[in-house]
Scaffold this motif. Structure first.
Motif, PDB file in Angstrom:
ATOM      1  N   GLY A 135      43.149  62.119 -11.209  1.00  0.00           N
ATOM      2  CA  GLY A 135      41.584  61.863 -11.020  1.00  0.00           C
ATOM      3  C   GLY A 135      40.861  62.950 -10.458  1.00  0.00           C
ATOM      4  N   SER A 136      39.560  62.669 -10.282  1.00  0.00           N
ATOM      5  CA  SER A 136      38.563  63.918 -10.032  1.00  0.00           C
ATOM      6  C   SER A 136      38.280  63.942  -8.519  1.00  0.00           C
ATOM      7  N   TYR A 137      38.351  64.966  -7.815  1.00  0.00           N
ATOM      8  CA  TYR A 137      38.147  65.132  -6.178  1.00  0.00           C
ATOM      9  C   TYR A 137      36.943  65.950  -6.177  1.00  0.00           C
ATOM     10  N   GLY A 138      36.329  65.506  -5.068  1.00  0.00           N
ATOM     11  CA  GLY A 138      35.277  66.462  -4.690  1.00  0.00           C
ATOM     12  C   GLY A 138      35.450  67.933  -3.840  1.00  0.00           C
ATOM     13  N   GLU A 139      34.594  68.446  -3.594  1.00  0.00           N
ATOM     14  CA  GLU A 139      34.923  69.589  -2.656  1.00  0.00           C
ATOM     15  C   GLU A 139      35.886  69.366  -1.337  1.00  0.00           C
ATOM     16  N   LEU A 140      36.964  70.295  -1.205  1.00  0.00           N
ATOM     17  CA  LEU A 140      37.787  70.156  -0.210  1.00  0.00           C
ATOM     18  C   LEU A 140      37.742  71.607   0.690  1.00  0.00           C
ATOM     19  N   THR A 141      37.611  71.259   2.047  1.00  0.00           N
ATOM     20  CA  THR A 141      37.367  72.508   2.681  1.00  0.00           C
ATOM     21  C   THR A 141      38.487  72.345   3.838  1.00  0.00           C
ATOM     22  N   PHE A 142      39.458  73.595   3.941  1.00  0.00           N
ATOM     23  CA  PHE A 142      40.659  73.516   5.104  1.00  0.00           C
ATOM     24  C   PHE A 142      40.171  74.351   6.184  1.00  0.00           C
ATOM     25  N   THR A 143      40.190  73.599   7.388  1.00  0.00           N
ATOM     26  CA  THR A 143      39.973  74.866   8.641  1.00  0.00           C
ATOM     27  C   THR A 143      41.157  74.755   9.451  1.00  0.00           C
ATOM     28  N   ALA A 144      42.210  74.067   8.952  1.00  0.00           N
ATOM     29  CA  ALA A 144      43.590  74.029   9.735  1.00  0.00           C
ATOM     30  C   ALA A 144      44.613  74.209   8.429  1.00  0.00           C
ATOM     31  N   ALA A 145      45.788  74.830   8.988  1.00  0.00           N
ATOM     32  CA  ALA A 145      46.907  75.291   7.966  1.00  0.00           C
ATOM     33  C   ALA A 145      47.136  73.702   7.403  1.00  0.00           C
ATOM     34  N   SER A 146      47.244  73.562   6.081  1.00  0.00           N
ATOM     35  CA  SER A 146      47.559  72.240   5.339  1.00  0.00           C
ATOM     36  C   SER A 146      48.531  72.767   4.103  1.00  0.00           C
ATOM     37  N   THR A 147      49.170  71.682   3.673  1.00  0.00           N
ATOM     38  CA  THR A 147      49.979  71.605   2.433  1.00  0.00           C
ATOM     39  C   THR A 147      49.598  70.524   1.665  1.00  0.00           C
ATOM     40  N   ILE A 148      48.986  70.815   0.151  1.00  0.00           N
ATOM     41  CA  ILE A 148      48.758  69.739  -0.544  1.00  0.00           C
ATOM     42  C   ILE A 148      49.764  69.826  -1.734  1.00  0.00           C
TER      43      ILE A 148
END
Length: 976
Positions: free
Chosen positions: A905-918
């Motif tokens: 699918g289509s996702y909007g803008e993602l902002t990460f301000t904490a360490a993350s795994t996708i």
């Protein structure tokens, strides 16, 4: 030409061509339902074929013995077309007519085209003759009018008779069957059925004094004729529209036409019977004799017959009753036999034909012992009758000395007069619908004195002051009771006696040097009563839009009933026990209250007014105090003694506000713009400045309010009762418990202003629109700072729009974070230029322009699965690691996440301000943009993720050992 017919009828063949007409508007309904049907242009072409010996048409008539032929007259003759399927296209169901068009003769002669001034809406139409210029949403009513013959006219009696004919044709369905390609070639033959029979009446004088004139001929049956009434569309249409003709490629089937016409003939012959042409409700029927008045009278030569033509209702008759009136007496009623037909197929009672339509000569013998005698009772069916009979009495006064004169207004007749005779007489009416109207039928101005002192009232005396008439009732009747007096013009009552009902529809004045007691007054519609002297109403009605004004120095005493309209009292207003005010009493003078006085409407206590300290029970009512300073110090038995309900002061300055506040009077801000300021302790009494701490009760607004300092009044209700605008200085907000916009009132939230309403956790908190609310600023509820785990944690505030009310949004409705509006619309919502955070569907709106609607604003979330917040403009995860997110939504991840998986699918803008795994759980996840702010983002899993834009801020980094994060061209972001 010797032709015979079994029935008296009129027939028209009407070839109809659908072509362009001039596009002038005429009497028609413009409701959306009818607009949706579309319109067509119509021209009728009408000719007059002979049918047996019947009279074939109408208009100008040419006489040949007892036979008549008729010609159309250019511009004079009009056919009517009445829509009969307004409720449901293609079905004749109701009786109301919503469209009614004229078709005007374009030439004179046996054949003429007829053009309508406008296009006509598609529908089922009844074509009728002659056109009636009426569109009152009622059934079409046709009746035989009083006929008049003018001896000075160049037209013959037959030609003058023609203009009184009425005819109907079988209905035609013009909803379909019409092709544009054939628009100029339609030939639709329609045949009309006449409602009346022409009768030739020879009249002869015998031994008449010189100068004697014939003034009227009257014909009746065994009892009163049914002269007409409201047409019965369902009977005319037949069961399942059996008598309605359909169009196929512009043609009407001739066999169906003949059958429908035969059926209409039978219906017309039935008259007022259950299956007849008229509705059978008795009050809808017009009954009486067929009359022919001779304008100015006509002198006849003794022993020489003069022929007259008169129309009577369709039917079969063996005998008729004939009366004739002259300037020297009236003929006693004569029963005459209708000649038998020589037609071998005719049945008795016989049908009129050209051979039999002439009656035997009516002879008036003026010799002693003859059949002419002096009349003492006159039946008046027209203005001509009224004038003739008054003149007759004046010309023969010596014959009436010591004798009673009776004027009877005919049953159901409305007779227009401009004066009353000076001689004494008895006035009566044939029934409750008989009316003597003071005024002119064309509504032009006339002034008259209503001096009743010489009149004895019989039964059913109904006076009407006509539109345009100015009448003074100066002297009461000699004796008897007036059944009703209805005012449609300007009536001044200077004296009054027994009267059953007085109804005012326009302007009614009571002005007398002596006290007046009026038995029954009904002030209806938007009528006005002016009381200018001492007056008592024993029974009265003042409807919601009606007005009563009591002048200074005048007194009005009302009974113990209810007022629904406006009463403006500048003198003294009294009431009997049990009086209820459901409307408005605007008191400038003295409100003298007796027990019991109930106010469920509004009382306006003007500056300088007073009451009498008697109890006023306010049950859901309002007392508006214009000057609270003078109101509060009323003493000496002049106080308003109000209990319950609301007593409110319309204050125009700070001094009045403080006086009302001290007296615990509810306050309405009026007089100009008010301001909420930080400190009003130094503000002058003449100012309109208030501190929020001074507003200790609910407020009403009839003026603008400028919020110059943030005001938290979350327990106060503001009700807008007059046009008002709420403004605000930059970043200043107004918090109130509820905002109510009253019915008929417009309130505005100005651009830049923000009104905050507590959420639904606070009982009664809401915005309630009963009138019109224009929002150009922001309507919201307090922002929720704490993160929510589900949509149920979002705070909601209510907006309710009543039926007929309007909310127009050009600003923002809904909070900035974790808040939304719950809007219930039973009226109108126009969100074409605004933004709403709240319900995305409005089910019950009368009008809804959606515009921009978001289910939720920004969500501060504490949940692993964020898909429950679909419809939010932005989601920020702040406490719980995120595992699942909705598509097409801007999301900020502010807590460490190690298991965020993206499906296809289509996702909007993602902002990460904490360490993350996708990672991607499928093979086609697309992200519009990823921003990594001062943390590391790890891309794992075994599937690629497409990212259209990637930004690293504040030393943010990307870990992607498997190179699964790629741009739209397939390039790996870790390598860029």
């Amino acid at each position: 030409m010797n032709m015979k017919t079994k029935n008296v009828l009129f027939a028209l063949c009407l070839p109809i061509a659908f072509t362009a007409c001039q596009n002038e508007e005429f009497v028609k309904d413009y409701s959306q339902e009818l607009k949706n049907r579309g319109e067509i242009d119509v021209i009728l072409s009408a000719s007059y074929p002979k049918v047996g010996n019947s009279v074939d048409t109408r208009m100008s008539a040419e006489e040949s013995g007892n036979s008549l032929s008729f010609l159309w007259e250019q511009t004079t003759d009009k056919l009517g077309a009445a829509m009969m399927d307004e409720e449901n296209a293609g079905t004749v169901n109701g009786a109301a007519i919503y469209n009614n068009y004229p078709f005007i003769a374009q030439s004179s002669g046996a054949t003429s085209t007829f053009a309508s001034p406008s296009s006509i809406t598609k529908g089922i139409y009844l074509f009728y003759n002659s056109y009636k210029d009426v569109l009152d949403r009622e059934a079409l009513s046709l009746s035989l009018q009083t006929q008049e013959y003018d001896p000075t006219s160049a037209k013959t009696p037959a030609q003058q008779m023609a203009k009184y004919m009425n005819m109907v044709a079988p209905m035609v369905n013009l909803n379909e069957g019409i092709k544009l390609a054939d628009a100029a070639a339609f030939n639709l033959p329609l045949e009309f059925v006449n409602l009346y029979t022409p009768v030739k009446v020879p009249v002869q004088f015998k031994n008449a004094p010189e100068g004697t004139k014939l003034t009227k001929i009257t014909i009746n049956g065994g009892s009163d004729f049914v002269l007409g009434g409201k047409l019965n569309p369902k009977v005319l249409a037949g069961e399942l529209n059996a008598n309605v003709l359909t169009v196929t490629d512009g043609i009407i089937d001739a066999t169906k036409m003949a059958k429908a016409k035969e059926t209409i003939e039978t219906i017309v012959q039935a008259g007022s019977a259950a299956a007849g042409i008229y509705t059978t409700t008795n009050e809808d029927l017009v009954k009486g004799a067929a009359e022919l008045s001779i304008k100015g009278g006509m002198a006849l030569e003794n022993d020489k017959a003069q022929n007259f033509w008169i129309l009577i209702p369709r039917g079969k008759y063996t005998t008729l009753k004939i009366n004739a009136e002259t300037t020297n007496g009236n003929m006693t009623e004569k029963i005459i036999n209708v000649p038998a037909s020589t037609d071998p197929e005719a049945k008795n009672p016989q049908d009129f034909t050209s051979e039999t339509r002439v009656l035997s000569t009516i002879e008036l013998n003026f010799n002693a012992g003859g059949n002419v005698e002096q009349p003492y009772e006159f039946t008046i069916n027209s203005t001509t009758d009224w004038n003739n009979y008054i003149q007759y009495v004046k010309d023969h006064l010596e014959s009436y000395i010591g004798r009673d004169i009776i004027f009877n207004i005919g049953a159901g007749k409305s007779v227009y007069v401009t004066s009353l005779p000076t001689f004494g007489f008895t006035l009566a009416g044939g029934d409750s619908d008989s009316k003597l109207i003071l005024g002119k039928e064309d509504k032009t101005a006339v002034t008259a004195q209503l001096d009743l002192s010489g009149i004895t009232m019989g039964s059913n005396v109904n006076f009407v002051v006509g539109e345009g008439a100015v009448v003074t009732l100066s002297k009461v009747q000699k004796s008897g009771t007036v059944a009703s007096l209805t005012n449609n013009g300007t009536l001044t009552v200077g004296a009054i006696d027994n009267i059953t009902a007085l109804t005012n529809n326009k302007t009614l004045n009571f002005k007398s040097s002596a006290a007046l007691t009026v038995p029954n007054v009904e002030n209806v519609g938007e009528a006005t009563i002016k009381v200018q002297s001492e007056t008592t109403f024993t029974v009265f009605t003042n409807e919601a839009k009606a007005n009563i004004t009591v002048d200074k120095d005048a007194t009005l005493s009302l009974p113990g009933t209810a007022n629904a309209g406006m009463i403006v009292n500048k003198g003294t207003l009294n009431n009997a026990n049990g009086f209820t005010n459901n409307g408005t009493i605007d008191n400038f003078g003295t409100l003298a209250v007796t027990t019991t006085f109930t106010n469920s409407g509004k009382i306006i206590a003007r500056d300088g007014s007073e009451s009498n300290n008697a109890a006023i029970t306010n049950i859901n009512g309002t007392v508006e105090v214009i000057n609270p300073t003078t109101y509060a110090v009323l003493a000496g038995g002049k106080q308003y003694n109000v209990s319950g309900g609301t007593t409110t002061a319309i204050v125009t300055n700070r001094g009045d506000f403080n006086a009302a506040n001290t007296a615990s009077i509810s306050i309405t801000l009026g007089g100009g713009e008010w301001a909420i300021v930080a400190d009003a302790s130094q503000s002058a009494d003449a100012s309109r400045e208030l501190a929020a701490t001074e507003i200790t009760a609910d407020l009403s607004l009839q003026a603008d309010l400028n919020v110059k300092e943030t005001a938290d009044l979350n327990s106060r209700i503001f009700t807008v009762t007059g046009a008002s605008t709420i403004k605000a200085a930059e970043k200043k907000t107004l918090t109130i418990k509820s905002l109510v916009v009253a019915q008929g009132v417009t309130a505005t939230i100005a651009a830049g202003a923000e009104v905050i309403i507590p959420n639904e956790d606070t009982s009664g908190a809401k915005i309630e629109v009963k009138g019109t609310l224009n929002n150009n600023g922001t309507l919201s509820t307090p922002e929720v700072a704490a993160a929510v785990t589900a949509v149920s944690g979002v705070k909601v505030f209510a907006i309710e729009v009543a039926s007929g009310a309007t909310l127009t949004n050009k600003g923002t409705i809904g909070g900035e974070q974790n808040t939304q509006a719950k809007i219930t619309v039973n009226g109108n919502l126009d969100n074409g230029n605004g933004t709403i955070y709240g319900a995305s569907t409005i089910d019950n709106a009368e009008y809804y322009k959606k515009g921009t609607v978001h289910k939720l604003p920004k969500i501060l979330a504490n949940a692993a699965d964020l898909t429950g917040f679909v419809g939010a403009t932005e989601i920020e995860a702040v406490t719980t690691a995120v595992t699942t997110i909705p598509q097409n939504t801007k999301i900020k991840v502010g807590v460490e996440s190690v298991a965020l998986a993206l499906a296809d699918g289509s996702y909007g803008e993602l902002t990460f301000t904490a360490a993350s795994t996708i990672s991607a759980s499928s093979i086609s996840a697309v992200v519009s943009k990823i921003t990594v702010d001062a943390v590391a983002l790890t891309v794992g899993g075994s599937n690629d993720i497409t990212c259209n834009d990637f930004v690293k801020e504040n030393s943010g980094s990307l870990v992607d050992d498997s190179s699964h994060l790629k741009d739209a061209d397939g390039a790996v972001w870790i390598s860029k």
